[in-house]
Design an enzyme around this catalytic site. Structure first.
Site, short mmCIF file in Angstrom:
data_model
loop_
_atom_site.label_atom_id
_atom_site.label_comp_id
_atom_site.label_asym_id
_atom_site.label_seq_id
_atom_site.Cartn_x
_atom_site.Cartn_y
_atom_site.Cartn_z
N ARG A 1 2.72 -6.55 9.19
CA ARG A 1 2.01 -5.41 9.79
C ARG A 1 2.57 -5.05 11.17
O ARG A 1 2.56 -3.88 11.55
CB ARG A 1 0.51 -5.70 9.84
CG ARG A 1 -0.13 -5.52 8.46
CD ARG A 1 -1.52 -6.09 8.42
NE ARG A 1 -2.26 -5.63 7.24
CZ ARG A 1 -3.43 -6.16 6.88
NH1 ARG A 1 -3.99 -7.12 7.58
NH2 ARG A 1 -4.05 -5.71 5.80
N TYR B 1 -12.43 -2.19 -3.73
CA TYR B 1 -12.87 -2.37 -2.34
C TYR B 1 -14.39 -2.38 -2.19
O TYR B 1 -14.89 -2.15 -1.11
CB TYR B 1 -12.27 -1.28 -1.47
CG TYR B 1 -10.88 -1.59 -0.90
CD1 TYR B 1 -10.63 -2.78 -0.21
CD2 TYR B 1 -9.85 -0.67 -1.02
CE1 TYR B 1 -9.37 -3.06 0.33
CE2 TYR B 1 -8.59 -0.94 -0.47
CZ TYR B 1 -8.37 -2.14 0.20
OH TYR B 1 -7.14 -2.40 0.74
N ASN C 1 -1.85 0.24 7.02
CA ASN C 1 -1.33 -1.04 7.51
C ASN C 1 -0.46 -1.77 6.49
O ASN C 1 -0.25 -2.97 6.58
CB ASN C 1 -2.48 -1.91 8.05
CG ASN C 1 -3.51 -2.22 6.99
OD1 ASN C 1 -3.33 -1.88 5.82
ND2 ASN C 1 -4.57 -2.90 7.37
N LYS D 1 0.83 -1.21 0.00
CA LYS D 1 0.00 0.00 0.00
C LYS D 1 0.86 1.27 0.00
O LYS D 1 2.07 1.21 0.28
CB LYS D 1 -0.92 -0.03 1.22
CG LYS D 1 -2.00 -1.13 1.16
CD LYS D 1 -2.91 -1.04 2.39
CE LYS D 1 -4.03 -2.06 2.35
NZ LYS D 1 -4.91 -1.94 3.54
N PHE E 1 -15.58 3.23 7.01
CA PHE E 1 -14.22 3.63 6.60
C PHE E 1 -14.02 3.58 5.08
O PHE E 1 -12.92 3.84 4.60
CB PHE E 1 -13.18 2.75 7.30
CG PHE E 1 -13.35 1.26 7.08
CD1 PHE E 1 -12.86 0.64 5.93
CD2 PHE E 1 -14.00 0.47 8.02
CE1 PHE E 1 -13.01 -0.72 5.72
CE2 PHE E 1 -14.16 -0.90 7.82
CZ PHE E 1 -13.65 -1.50 6.66
N ARG F 1 -1.95 -14.39 4.43
CA ARG F 1 -2.68 -13.71 5.52
C ARG F 1 -1.91 -13.86 6.84
O ARG F 1 -1.87 -12.95 7.65
CB ARG F 1 -4.09 -14.27 5.66
CG ARG F 1 -4.99 -14.10 4.45
CD ARG F 1 -5.56 -12.73 4.28
NE ARG F 1 -6.25 -12.22 5.42
CZ ARG F 1 -6.86 -11.03 5.44
NH1 ARG F 1 -6.83 -10.24 4.36
NH2 ARG F 1 -7.46 -10.59 6.51
N HIS G 1 -2.05 -5.40 1.57
CA HIS G 1 -3.35 -6.06 1.36
C HIS G 1 -3.09 -7.50 0.91
O HIS G 1 -2.13 -7.76 0.20
CB HIS G 1 -4.14 -5.34 0.24
CG HIS G 1 -5.31 -6.15 -0.26
ND1 HIS G 1 -6.54 -6.09 0.36
CD2 HIS G 1 -5.42 -7.07 -1.25
CE1 HIS G 1 -7.37 -6.95 -0.25
NE2 HIS G 1 -6.71 -7.54 -1.24
N GLU H 1 -9.53 -10.60 -7.60
CA GLU H 1 -8.56 -9.52 -7.40
C GLU H 1 -7.39 -9.64 -8.38
O GLU H 1 -6.86 -8.64 -8.86
CB GLU H 1 -8.06 -9.52 -5.96
CG GLU H 1 -9.17 -9.13 -4.98
CD GLU H 1 -8.74 -9.11 -3.52
OE1 GLU H 1 -9.59 -8.80 -2.67
OE2 GLU H 1 -7.56 -9.42 -3.22
N THR I 1 -5.28 -7.12 10.82
CA THR I 1 -5.61 -5.88 10.12
C THR I 1 -5.09 -4.64 10.87
O THR I 1 -4.52 -3.73 10.27
CB THR I 1 -7.14 -5.76 9.94
OG1 THR I 1 -7.60 -6.94 9.28
CG2 THR I 1 -7.53 -4.54 9.15
#
Ligand code: UDP
Ligand code: MG
Length: 136
Positions: free
Chosen positions: A105, A52, A115, A12, A60, A88, A118, A129, A94
């Site tokens: 993270r 998203y 964070n 990100k 958010f 993950r 993704h 995706e 998250t």
């Protein structure tokens, strides 16, 4: 049962800006996830909103779309045994405050907004995706 899967990862804007892409890639490689495609791009707010859209009812959502489109990102297809779940796990929770030691993270996340990373959360979403960013 194990199976070879593909999943989508996004470094990100907060992490790209801090030049963390190569450090983050090391986490994947040392956990046996291969980077099969990679590109650095910037998405528009409309593209972020489409990406998203599962979160469109969340409070958010608008902030998230503004954020993802705020600067360059690096998108990658990762491949390996149980890649979706493995990725993950390597990412961590998250909210970086809750992320386990040794996760991306925990190490690099600034806040629940920023964070750093993704990762797709299911076989179905991984497929969608990947198609979203790597159509051809
Ligand atoms: N997010 C946020 N506030 C929240 C929950 C999520 O800003 O209360 C952001 C956060 O950047 C997260 C993204 O929205 O990475 C997508 O949320 P999701 O629950 O899918 O978390 P993830 O799958 O990224 O761990
Ligand atoms: Mg998610």
């Amino acid at each position: 049962m194990s199976s070879v899967e593909k999943t989508l990862s996004i470094v990100k804007p907060d992490a790209v800006e801090r030049n963390l892409t190569e450090n983050i890639k090391e986490y994947f490689l040392k956990n046996n996830l291969k980077i099969v495609k990679e590109k650095k791009i910037q998405v528009s707010k409309d593209e972020a909103a489409e990406f998203y859209r599962v979160h469109q009812t969340k409070p958010f959502y608008d902030r998230l779309c503004n954020y993802l489109s705020s600067g360059p990102i690096t998108v990658m297809i990762l491949e390996g045994e149980n890649a979706i779940k493995e990725n993950r796990r390597i990412m961590g929770a998250t909210d970086p405050k809750n992320a386990e030691d040794g996760t991306i993270r925990k190490k690099y996340g600034i806040s629940i907004d920023k964070n750093s990373i993704h990762g797709s959360d299911s076989v179905e979403n991984a497929k969608k995706e990947i198609e979203f960013f790597f159509k051809n």
